[in-house]
Motif scaffolding. Sequence first.
Motif, PDB file in Angstrom:
ATOM      1  N   ARG A  53      30.402 -59.187 -41.441  1.00 53.09           N
ATOM      2  CA  ARG A  53      31.124 -58.861 -42.672  1.00 53.09           C
ATOM      3  C   ARG A  53      31.099 -60.078 -43.607  1.00 53.09           C
ATOM      4  O   ARG A  53      31.593 -61.141 -43.267  1.00 53.09           O
ATOM      5  CB  ARG A  53      32.569 -58.474 -42.322  1.00 53.09           C
ATOM      6  N   ARG A  69      33.497 -58.698 -47.606  1.00 57.52           N
ATOM      7  CA  ARG A  69      34.024 -57.353 -47.329  1.00 57.52           C
ATOM      8  C   ARG A  69      32.931 -56.295 -47.219  1.00 57.52           C
ATOM      9  O   ARG A  69      33.226 -55.102 -47.176  1.00 57.52           O
ATOM     10  CB  ARG A  69      35.054 -56.934 -48.394  1.00 57.52           C
ATOM     11  N   ARG A  70      31.681 -56.727 -47.229  1.00 51.43           N
ATOM     12  CA  ARG A  70      30.574 -55.772 -47.067  1.00 51.43           C
ATOM     13  C   ARG A  70      29.876 -56.059 -45.756  1.00 51.43           C
ATOM     14  O   ARG A  70      29.767 -57.222 -45.329  1.00 51.43           O
ATOM     15  CB  ARG A  70      29.555 -55.917 -48.198  1.00 51.43           C
ATOM     16  N   MET A  71      29.361 -55.006 -45.130  1.00 52.06           N
ATOM     17  CA  MET A  71      28.726 -55.149 -43.829  1.00 52.06           C
ATOM     18  C   MET A  71      27.223 -55.405 -43.987  1.00 52.06           C
ATOM     19  O   MET A  71      26.543 -54.748 -44.780  1.00 52.06           O
ATOM     20  CB  MET A  71      28.928 -53.876 -43.001  1.00 52.06           C
ATOM     21  N   PRO A 129      39.385 -49.480 -43.673  1.00 55.26           N
ATOM     22  CA  PRO A 129      39.373 -48.038 -43.894  1.00 55.26           C
ATOM     23  C   PRO A 129      39.237 -47.260 -42.590  1.00 55.26           C
ATOM     24  O   PRO A 129      38.813 -47.814 -41.584  1.00 55.26           O
ATOM     25  CB  PRO A 129      38.146 -47.827 -44.779  1.00 55.26           C
ATOM     26  N   TYR A 158      36.534 -49.613 -38.403  1.00 51.99           N
ATOM     27  CA  TYR A 158      35.498 -49.168 -39.326  1.00 51.99           C
ATOM     28  C   TYR A 158      34.188 -49.942 -39.124  1.00 51.99           C
ATOM     29  O   TYR A 158      33.098 -49.399 -39.246  1.00 51.99           O
ATOM     30  CB  TYR A 158      35.971 -49.322 -40.777  1.00 51.99           C
ATOM     31  N   ARG A 211      32.223 -48.299 -36.445  1.00 49.64           N
ATOM     32  CA  ARG A 211      31.571 -47.068 -36.940  1.00 49.64           C
ATOM     33  C   ARG A 211      30.353 -47.436 -37.796  1.00 49.64           C
ATOM     34  O   ARG A 211      29.296 -46.809 -37.696  1.00 49.64           O
ATOM     35  CB  ARG A 211      32.562 -46.253 -37.772  1.00 49.64           C
ATOM     36  N   ASP A 212      30.527 -48.482 -38.579  1.00 47.43           N
ATOM     37  CA  ASP A 212      29.408 -48.919 -39.431  1.00 47.43           C
ATOM     38  C   ASP A 212      28.210 -49.331 -38.564  1.00 47.43           C
ATOM     39  O   ASP A 212      27.061 -48.987 -38.869  1.00 47.43           O
ATOM     40  CB  ASP A 212      29.876 -50.087 -40.310  1.00 47.43           C
ATOM     41  N   ASP A 232      40.755 -41.459 -47.367  1.00 49.54           N
ATOM     42  CA  ASP A 232      41.062 -42.745 -47.986  1.00 49.54           C
ATOM     43  C   ASP A 232      42.568 -42.877 -48.207  1.00 49.54           C
ATOM     44  O   ASP A 232      43.155 -43.940 -48.003  1.00 49.54           O
ATOM     45  CB  ASP A 232      40.317 -42.874 -49.317  1.00 49.54           C
ATOM     46  N   GLY A 240      44.074 -43.519 -44.871  1.00 44.11           N
ATOM     47  CA  GLY A 240      43.735 -44.859 -44.391  1.00 44.11           C
ATOM     48  C   GLY A 240      44.548 -45.948 -45.042  1.00 44.11           C
ATOM     49  O   GLY A 240      44.668 -47.044 -44.491  1.00 44.11           O
ATOM     50  N   HIS A 241      45.079 -45.669 -46.191  1.00 36.24           N
ATOM     51  CA  HIS A 241      45.868 -46.696 -46.884  1.00 36.24           C
ATOM     52  C   HIS A 241      47.306 -46.258 -47.088  1.00 36.24           C
ATOM     53  O   HIS A 241      47.978 -46.741 -48.007  1.00 36.24           O
ATOM     54  CB  HIS A 241      45.198 -47.032 -48.216  1.00 36.24           C
ATOM     55  N   ALA A 262      42.273 -53.958 -47.547  1.00 36.88           N
ATOM     56  CA  ALA A 262      41.388 -53.591 -46.425  1.00 36.88           C
ATOM     57  C   ALA A 262      40.297 -54.646 -46.263  1.00 36.88           C
ATOM     58  O   ALA A 262      39.727 -55.105 -47.247  1.00 36.88           O
ATOM     59  CB  ALA A 262      40.770 -52.228 -46.683  1.00 36.88           C
ATOM     60  N   PRO A 263      40.061 -55.037 -45.005  1.00 37.71           N
ATOM     61  CA  PRO A 263      39.099 -56.128 -44.802  1.00 37.71           C
ATOM     62  C   PRO A 263      37.650 -55.730 -45.077  1.00 37.71           C
ATOM     63  O   PRO A 263      36.811 -56.588 -45.282  1.00 37.71           O
ATOM     64  CB  PRO A 263      39.290 -56.486 -43.329  1.00 37.71           C
ATOM     65  N   THR A 264      37.391 -54.435 -45.057  1.00 37.44           N
ATOM     66  CA  THR A 264      36.001 -53.994 -45.204  1.00 37.44           C
ATOM     67  C   THR A 264      35.882 -52.971 -46.315  1.00 37.44           C
ATOM     68  O   THR A 264      36.726 -52.084 -46.429  1.00 37.44           O
ATOM     69  CB  THR A 264      35.504 -53.339 -43.899  1.00 37.44           C
ATOM     70  N   GLU A 265      34.847 -53.117 -47.107  1.00 39.36           N
ATOM     71  CA  GLU A 265      34.513 -52.070 -48.083  1.00 39.36           C
ATOM     72  C   GLU A 265      33.649 -51.049 -47.356  1.00 39.36           C
ATOM     73  O   GLU A 265      32.820 -51.415 -46.515  1.00 39.36           O
ATOM     74  CB  GLU A 265      33.707 -52.650 -49.250  1.00 39.36           C
ATOM     75  N   ARG A 266      33.834 -49.820 -47.696  1.00 42.81           N
ATOM     76  CA  ARG A 266      33.006 -48.788 -47.081  1.00 42.81           C
ATOM     77  C   ARG A 266      31.541 -48.974 -47.457  1.00 42.81           C
ATOM     78  O   ARG A 266      31.223 -49.497 -48.522  1.00 42.81           O
ATOM     79  CB  ARG A 266      33.451 -47.402 -47.556  1.00 42.81           C
TER      80      ARG A 266
END
Lengths: 258, 650
Positions: free
Chosen positions: A36, A39-41, A232, A245, A248-249, B71, B74-75, B85-89
Amino acid sequence: MGFVAFLDGVQQSRVVTFIDGAPIVHGTAGAAVRERRDRRMHSWHHRVEHRLYAPRQHLQPGIWERLAPFRPVDSSAQEGEDPAPSRHPLSTLERAVHLVQRHREDLEQRLAERWCDHESRPLFVDGGISGSERVARARCVVGVVKSHRTLYAVDEAVGIVLRLARAERTTVFLIEPKKRAPVASWYLRLRDATGRDPTFGLVRVEVAREPAEDLTARADQVSRWLLAEGAPLALPDARWDRMAYGIRDSEEFLKAIT
Amino acid sequence: MSSPLGRVVATERRPNTPHEFHFWTALDCPVGIGTIVRVEGTQPVENQIPQIYGIVVEGLSYTDLQSPLHDVLGHDGSPEAASLAPTERAEIRLYTAAVLRQLPEEPLQPVPMGRVYLATDEDVAIALRMDGYLKEGSRTGIPIGIYRAGGTDAPIYLDADFLLGPEAAHLNITGVSGLATKTSAVEWLLQSIFTHFPPQKGSVAAVCFNVKGPDLCFLDQPGSIDARDRELYDKLGVPAKPFEKTQYFAPYHSKGHALNTLRSNDALAYNVHPLTWGLHEVLQYAEVLLNKDDIDAKADALIDFIARNVVGQEFADPILSRPHRVQSFADLEAWFRDLLRGMEAKNSESWRTHHVATIRKVRNRLSNISTRCAGLVTDDGAVSDLPFGTFEDRTVYVIDVAGLEEDAQDLVFARVITKLRESLEKRELGVNHVVVFVDELNKYAPNDGQDTYVRKMLLDIAERGRYLGLVLFGAQQFRSQVHRRVVGNAGSALYGRMDADELATPGYAVLSPATRTKLATLEKGQLMVRHPHFTQPVFVRFPRPAIMRGRDGAERFPQAATPTLDQAILRSLRALDSSVTLQWVQDAINIHEEQAVIRARNATVRARPNDVKSYFKAQLPALVVASSAKPRPAGVAIRGTPFDDPYGNG
């Protein structure tokens, strides 16, 4: 700080053909670490391997030689203390699938070890970490077990585990399996389970057992990290209540490339 | 080679075709609607790796979120929590591109999977088939603007053969008013044409009709442009300066004192000429000024008779009291009067098959023209016209009809364009190509309403002008409201910012929703260009014209106040001879009638003599020398009767 990477693996198996009633199985195993950043994978590293599984003992002599260029794995051999599978096709098939699973676990362990060799930042591993001595001793790795076929609790303790409210954890306990490395572990409830299955949102966490470290403080810290991964949501995965998440990613990434 | 910015993707539900493909990019990729990209195939076709050029026409973005509700859950229903949130989708930028060109062009296949690159300058030239007309030695490219995307600044050229003929021709410009699109684009493009029109194709001039405000009144005055504009001028190889050669034409105000134009400031009078026509010039276009009720077959026959047999020649008839030479509306009125008097005297109801009622009707309608078009049409037959026959290369001729009534505007359009066409047909205009710029095509060539002479004429140019070198640059706010054949025959089209209602009309259905949205939000100085060589529209930027804007010009060169007769004469004559003073004018015209003075002024302006003062005075009517009456001879006393008169004293 929190987790900076997530490790997960996938496996696929399919029967290519039956020869003399014996299943020839193609297996694919993959594992990936998704890092990460902002915040992006992103992919840190991944491995995907394919193998052919054939029950050597159940095939005509010439068949195995003809499969030799594909370097097949013998799915009829005795494995450790497990007896060799019977000649029943389903038995052989079950063994092949089991071998694919072992292959996937092996890849996951290799990737986790690679992470430990190069990184000291926290890695979220889907599943236990005791399969590898190197990984089980690494402070940077946290294993999260979502399935609870085995509950590490007896009598009153079972009730305590199942009655955990959201963001509550058990005390830390040690797991010392015979054939695997010892780890410190605790249960943590990630989501409110009121009115639901008692294992809803329940995970078991594994970290390295550091005798010199305050494990309570460590458990609190890691639990906070895990709770932060609550969003999320990992929907539409059926295990979304326990799945981060990032995992899952990783799975989606592996599905896309395998 | 630059690194790829995307990859082509295709699914069964969303496959690629020979004319459309899909690709995804990184989130921070400089791709947007209108970006030109190049796809490099992986499998050779006939020993050549396919190169596909496309332009982005649609973009999609989505995440792995299956339902918006996920969403929210989730929030915990808190948008604020979402930012923690630590991760962006996982998110995708998925674009659809329309194919501009495929190499090799045959066999035409669906776009293959491959890497996607941002188009370089060279790629842009190939994609838009500009390479065909930018070859050294046979270059016919006319810069229209800069295509800009992700660091690429590529000049875009139109093909002169397809802009000014003979292959295709005409240009149509659409855009909402007030956003410096239509007039600015035409001014810029004319500058570009004048700079880059290939010498081997001959000469070119422009005739612009100024139909509103001061828009085109200061084409020869420098305007302010900034460094970014200068950069664009440099890149496109067009000098950032106003037009060097301009000529202005405007009719007089109805009183005839001054020209009816916003370019009336004395400082700019040097190239402003009167536009006046007499009977001969107007009669040919009577149809323009008379409606269908006016011109039935009988009236048309009489008008034709007058034009052929009466005007401009000696005409005698037993019914007339004298031979007539009709040169002006005044002469025509005298002829009509004489004719009707003769018919009344003979108690005749018809003359040469024309019924008296028809004669009266035509008299009434024709006599009315000089009143309806006062200032443009002169009673005395005086003509001051565009220099048909001596048009000059790279010159803009502006006809200011903004102050004219609608009828008179129509007359100007009809006659000027017909004259241009006739002159070009005979190769007698002085130039090989003429660009005619007409704004407000909505009004002059509407899609609905009754057929007018002006519309027929615009249709004629649109359909046949390219063979003659007569090119129509038309502009309007609502393209959908212009006659289909006028816009349909325009080989090239420019679109500025558009109104959403206009974009919802069927004419824009060929554009993707994203392209339509972009059109509705275009900035000043941006255009969408369609051209026969471009298989898809392209977005470009063009520099602000280096010309004083109409509003600025009107402030800097305020309109001269409505002059008195002597001031108007002074202004006209001083443009020819700077030694003319107001006192001299007042002395010269002191006792003359106003119409006589105006006729003398008009004649002087037309003749442009060396000795202006003498010529002007000579045009004024001669006056009888005044002389005092002789005293009446004193009366003589009557002799008295003789003293011895036997009959007297009685």
